[in-house]
Motif scaffolding. Sequence first.
Motif, PDB file in Angstrom:
ATOM      1  N   LEU A  95     -26.940 106.121  -8.899  1.00 17.31           N
ATOM      2  CA  LEU A  95     -27.780 105.932 -10.073  1.00 17.31           C
ATOM      3  C   LEU A  95     -28.131 104.180 -10.134  1.00 17.31           C
ATOM      4  CD1 LEU A  95     -27.188 108.207 -13.119  1.00 17.31           C
ATOM      5  CD2 LEU A  95     -29.014 108.382 -11.482  1.00 17.31           C
ATOM      6  N   VAL A  96     -29.440 103.664 -10.093  1.00 19.69           N
ATOM      7  CA  VAL A  96     -29.620 102.328  -9.883  1.00 19.69           C
ATOM      8  C   VAL A  96     -30.797 101.948 -10.916  1.00 19.69           C
ATOM      9  CG1 VAL A  96     -30.217 100.232  -8.529  1.00 19.69           C
ATOM     10  CG2 VAL A  96     -28.958 102.235  -7.482  1.00 19.69           C
ATOM     11  N   ASP A  97     -30.034 101.353 -11.927  1.00 15.49           N
ATOM     12  CA  ASP A  97     -31.197 100.759 -13.034  1.00 15.49           C
ATOM     13  C   ASP A  97     -31.278  99.103 -12.845  1.00 15.49           C
ATOM     14  OD1 ASP A  97     -33.067 100.388 -14.788  1.00 15.49           O
ATOM     15  OD2 ASP A  97     -31.560 101.072 -16.433  1.00 15.49           O
ATOM     16  N   THR A  98     -32.455  98.671 -12.118  1.00 21.03           N
ATOM     17  CA  THR A  98     -32.600  97.272 -12.292  1.00 21.03           C
ATOM     18  C   THR A  98     -33.867  96.865 -13.392  1.00 21.03           C
ATOM     19  OG1 THR A  98     -33.953  97.220 -10.273  1.00 21.03           O
ATOM     20  CG2 THR A  98     -31.689  96.798 -10.009  1.00 21.03           C
ATOM     21  N   ASP A  99     -34.159  98.108 -13.752  1.00 19.26           N
ATOM     22  CA  ASP A  99     -35.495  97.544 -14.913  1.00 19.26           C
ATOM     23  C   ASP A  99     -35.177  96.898 -16.239  1.00 19.26           C
ATOM     24  OD1 ASP A  99     -37.900  97.991 -16.125  1.00 19.26           O
ATOM     25  OD2 ASP A  99     -38.060  99.934 -15.397  1.00 19.26           O
ATOM     26  N   THR A 100     -35.926  96.364 -16.728  1.00 16.63           N
ATOM     27  CA  THR A 100     -35.677  95.578 -17.874  1.00 16.63           C
ATOM     28  C   THR A 100     -36.393  96.028 -19.119  1.00 16.63           C
ATOM     29  OG1 THR A 100     -37.614  93.976 -17.665  1.00 16.63           O
ATOM     30  CG2 THR A 100     -35.168  93.445 -16.854  1.00 16.63           C
ATOM     31  N   GLY A 101     -36.789  97.522 -18.780  1.00 14.82           N
ATOM     32  CA  GLY A 101     -37.451  98.119 -19.881  1.00 14.82           C
ATOM     33  C   GLY A 101     -36.751  98.756 -21.107  1.00 14.82           C
ATOM     34  N   HIS A 102     -37.418  99.283 -22.153  1.00 18.74           N
ATOM     35  CA  HIS A 102     -36.700  99.949 -23.119  1.00 18.74           C
ATOM     36  C   HIS A 102     -36.829 101.220 -23.256  1.00 18.74           C
ATOM     37  CE1 HIS A 102     -36.420  95.746 -24.849  1.00 18.74           C
ATOM     38  NE2 HIS A 102     -37.832  95.726 -24.897  1.00 18.74           N
ATOM     39  N   ASP A 103     -35.613 101.939 -23.794  1.00 17.64           N
ATOM     40  CA  ASP A 103     -35.485 103.359 -23.971  1.00 17.64           C
ATOM     41  C   ASP A 103     -35.493 104.166 -22.545  1.00 17.64           C
ATOM     42  OD1 ASP A 103     -35.423 103.123 -26.917  1.00 17.64           O
ATOM     43  OD2 ASP A 103     -37.741 102.642 -26.687  1.00 17.64           O
ATOM     44  N   ASN A 104     -35.174 103.646 -21.537  1.00 18.70           N
ATOM     45  CA  ASN A 104     -34.947 104.420 -20.424  1.00 18.70           C
ATOM     46  C   ASN A 104     -33.525 105.163 -20.571  1.00 18.70           C
ATOM     47  OD1 ASN A 104     -37.507 103.890 -18.884  1.00 18.70           O
ATOM     48  ND2 ASN A 104     -36.343 101.718 -18.645  1.00 18.70           N
ATOM     49  N   THR A 105     -33.497 106.292 -20.340  1.00 19.52           N
ATOM     50  CA  THR A 105     -32.122 107.102 -20.608  1.00 19.52           C
ATOM     51  C   THR A 105     -31.777 107.886 -19.499  1.00 19.52           C
ATOM     52  OG1 THR A 105     -33.342 109.025 -21.532  1.00 19.52           O
ATOM     53  CG2 THR A 105     -32.654 107.376 -22.908  1.00 19.52           C
ATOM     54  N   PHE A 106     -30.317 107.793 -19.161  1.00 17.06           N
ATOM     55  CA  PHE A 106     -29.653 108.678 -18.159  1.00 17.06           C
ATOM     56  C   PHE A 106     -28.731 109.408 -18.837  1.00 17.06           C
ATOM     57  CE2 PHE A 106     -31.245 104.655 -16.370  1.00 17.06           C
ATOM     58  CZ  PHE A 106     -31.449 104.939 -15.015  1.00 17.06           C
ATOM     59  N   THR A 107     -28.870 110.850 -18.831  1.00 19.21           N
ATOM     60  CA  THR A 107     -28.003 111.839 -19.395  1.00 19.21           C
ATOM     61  C   THR A 107     -27.646 112.753 -18.704  1.00 19.21           C
ATOM     62  OG1 THR A 107     -29.746 112.947 -20.260  1.00 19.21           O
ATOM     63  CG2 THR A 107     -28.479 111.034 -21.786  1.00 19.21           C
ATOM     64  N   GLY A 108     -26.411 113.535 -18.588  1.00 17.65           N
ATOM     65  CA  GLY A 108     -26.118 114.658 -17.965  1.00 17.65           C
ATOM     66  C   GLY A 108     -25.978 114.803 -16.335  1.00 17.65           C
ATOM     67  N   ASN A 109     -26.157 113.631 -15.846  1.00 17.46           N
ATOM     68  CA  ASN A 109     -26.090 113.315 -14.192  1.00 17.46           C
ATOM     69  C   ASN A 109     -24.812 113.945 -13.649  1.00 17.46           C
ATOM     70  OD1 ASN A 109     -29.060 112.953 -13.962  1.00 17.46           O
ATOM     71  ND2 ASN A 109     -28.388 111.070 -15.217  1.00 17.46           N
ATOM     72  N   ALA A 110     -24.604 114.354 -12.516  1.00 18.93           N
ATOM     73  CA  ALA A 110     -23.329 114.572 -12.056  1.00 18.93           C
ATOM     74  C   ALA A 110     -23.536 113.444 -10.913  1.00 18.93           C
ATOM     75  CB  ALA A 110     -23.423 115.971 -11.519  1.00 18.93           C
ATOM     76  N   CYS A 111     -22.551 112.529 -10.971  1.00 15.45           N
ATOM     77  CA  CYS A 111     -22.746 111.467  -9.871  1.00 15.45           C
ATOM     78  C   CYS A 111     -21.276 110.652 -10.092  1.00 15.45           C
ATOM     79  CB  CYS A 111     -23.939 110.450 -10.126  1.00 15.45           C
ATOM     80  SG  CYS A 111     -24.072 109.606 -11.620  1.00 15.45           S
ATOM     81  N   THR A 112     -21.091 109.748  -9.173  1.00 12.47           N
ATOM     82  CA  THR A 112     -19.800 109.191  -9.084  1.00 12.47           C
ATOM     83  C   THR A 112     -19.761 107.580  -9.159  1.00 12.47           C
ATOM     84  OG1 THR A 112     -19.756 109.025  -6.450  1.00 12.47           O
ATOM     85  CG2 THR A 112     -18.587 110.787  -7.645  1.00 12.47           C
ATOM     86  N   ALA A 113     -21.107 106.927  -8.880  1.00 13.41           N
ATOM     87  CA  ALA A 113     -21.176 105.517  -9.075  1.00 13.41           C
ATOM     88  C   ALA A 113     -22.548 105.146  -9.412  1.00 13.41           C
ATOM     89  CB  ALA A 113     -20.880 104.938  -7.781  1.00 13.41           C
ATOM     90  N   SER A 114     -22.728 104.167 -10.314  1.00  9.14           N
ATOM     91  CA  SER A 114     -24.120 103.572 -10.695  1.00  9.14           C
ATOM     92  C   SER A 114     -24.081 102.086 -10.808  1.00  9.14           C
ATOM     93  CB  SER A 114     -24.374 104.386 -12.064  1.00  9.14           C
ATOM     94  OG  SER A 114     -23.216 103.828 -13.127  1.00  9.14           O
ATOM     95  N   ARG A 115     -25.088 101.538 -10.834  1.00 10.24           N
ATOM     96  CA  ARG A 115     -25.373 100.008 -10.880  1.00 10.24           C
ATOM     97  C   ARG A 115     -26.365  99.969 -12.002  1.00 10.24           C
ATOM     98  NH1 ARG A 115     -25.473  96.614  -5.232  1.00 10.24           N
ATOM     99  NH2 ARG A 115     -23.450  97.244  -4.594  1.00 10.24           N
ATOM    100  N   PRO A 116     -26.180  99.487 -13.365  1.00  9.74           N
ATOM    101  CA  PRO A 116     -24.715  99.020 -13.859  1.00  9.74           C
ATOM    102  C   PRO A 116     -23.964 100.099 -13.898  1.00  9.74           C
ATOM    103  CG  PRO A 116     -26.529  99.083 -15.353  1.00  9.74           C
ATOM    104  CD  PRO A 116     -27.247  99.193 -14.578  1.00  9.74           C
ATOM    105  N   ALA A 117     -22.604 100.016 -14.211  1.00 10.77           N
ATOM    106  CA  ALA A 117     -21.685 100.967 -14.318  1.00 10.77           C
ATOM    107  C   ALA A 117     -21.794 101.817 -15.470  1.00 10.77           C
ATOM    108  CB  ALA A 117     -20.217 100.354 -14.328  1.00 10.77           C
ATOM    109  N   GLY A 118     -21.280 103.033 -15.590  1.00 11.72           N
ATOM    110  CA  GLY A 118     -21.419 103.683 -17.077  1.00 11.72           C
ATOM    111  C   GLY A 118     -22.750 104.657 -16.985  1.00 11.72           C
ATOM    112  N   LEU A 119     -23.619 104.881 -16.123  1.00  8.57           N
ATOM    113  CA  LEU A 119     -24.867 105.581 -16.147  1.00  8.57           C
ATOM    114  C   LEU A 119     -24.507 107.046 -15.703  1.00  8.57           C
ATOM    115  CD1 LEU A 119     -27.318 103.418 -14.378  1.00  8.57           C
ATOM    116  CD2 LEU A 119     -26.862 103.581 -16.988  1.00  8.57           C
ATOM    117  N   CYS A 120     -23.434 107.170 -14.762  1.00  7.16           N
ATOM    118  CA  CYS A 120     -23.100 108.453 -14.561  1.00  7.16           C
ATOM    119  C   CYS A 120     -22.382 109.343 -15.607  1.00  7.16           C
ATOM    120  CB  CYS A 120     -21.907 108.620 -13.450  1.00  7.16           C
ATOM    121  SG  CYS A 120     -22.803 108.099 -11.800  1.00  7.16           S
TER     122      CYS A 120
END
Length: 361
Positions: free
Chosen positions: A336-361
């Motif tokens: 998962l990669v989030d370089t967006d600066t928008g509001h209220d984008n959400t990441f929930t329930g995803n099965a993954c091991t690495a994200s940028r920034p950390a903590g989205l998995c």
Amino acid sequence: MMRFHISYLACAAAIIGAALTAAPTAAAHQTTHQTRHQTTRLVFPGQSIQRAVDAAQPGDTVLVTPGTYRESVTVSTPGLTLRGTGRETVIEPGTTKAADSCAEHGNGICVLGTKDRDVEGVTVASLTVRNFTGTGVFAMATDGLTVRNVTAVNNGVWGIAQERSVRGLFVKNTARDNGDAGLFLANTIKEEAGAADTQGTVVEHNRLEGNRIGITVRRLRNLTVAENHLTGNCAGVFVVGDENKPRAGALTVRDNTVADNNKSCPATARLEALQGSGIVLTGTEDTLVTGNHVTGNAGTSSLSGGIVLFKSFVGTPGERNRITDNTLEGNAPADLVDTDTGHDNTFTGNACTASRPAGLC
């Protein structure tokens, strides 16, 4: 000659599910079969598909028997079905320069309404369209177009494309090794305009391989991209918006298999170099990305990664996008990669091991 035609009639009769009342003669005329006030017009190798299309009435079927046909075909009759017998019905560029706009633009099959009126209920099915410098199947100003079981291969721009259209269905097609997107759907490419409501267009069960981008959805709303298989492209799925109103979004990308889209493509005037992009949202709102299986997409572009949120190329952030319940593995630089600066984008329930920034998995 008589035996040749009779053998084709036997094949065609089996396909349309009814016996023809008479065998064709050796004369070079289109063969017709009348049933329920609608006509099935058979086209044989050496005959003109366009001539049969021009003679057809609303609701008719033009059935193209196996063989290679070197021409471009324009459809503007509502309710017409243009159908082959499968991949063995092949449409390629003509050997002589044609004067019609479809051929002039390097396209294979064109389904065209007008500025004031959409052409309704056209079906293109069960054939191969290949090696055109433009697009294999191109549609504009359509309502309820169905493209089914079409194989679009090695076309210079798009495999199958639709603009300024509503209620389309693109199902069980294969688009391979096309210069840009295998499947391309947009509001319009001739002007900078707000997103158009497709009124429920569906893209499902297609196979996209070896294209620059598997599926591009550009400045559209109210659309579903579901259960497609995308592999070997530079990027799998691109959902593109910008600052125009209404914004692109309010659509669903679900249950797709997006694997190993690691082909390398150079930068263009509109887009940086691509490699290893799974699903990319850029400048969109209210988009649901769910239930997708995204694996092995790896690259070093700012658009690389499994599922990527990226502010639009004119700097507009995405808002209220939901990335939920996806399975991701082996994507780089991250699942998962989030370089967006928008509001209220959400990441929930995803099965993954690495994200940028950390903590989205």
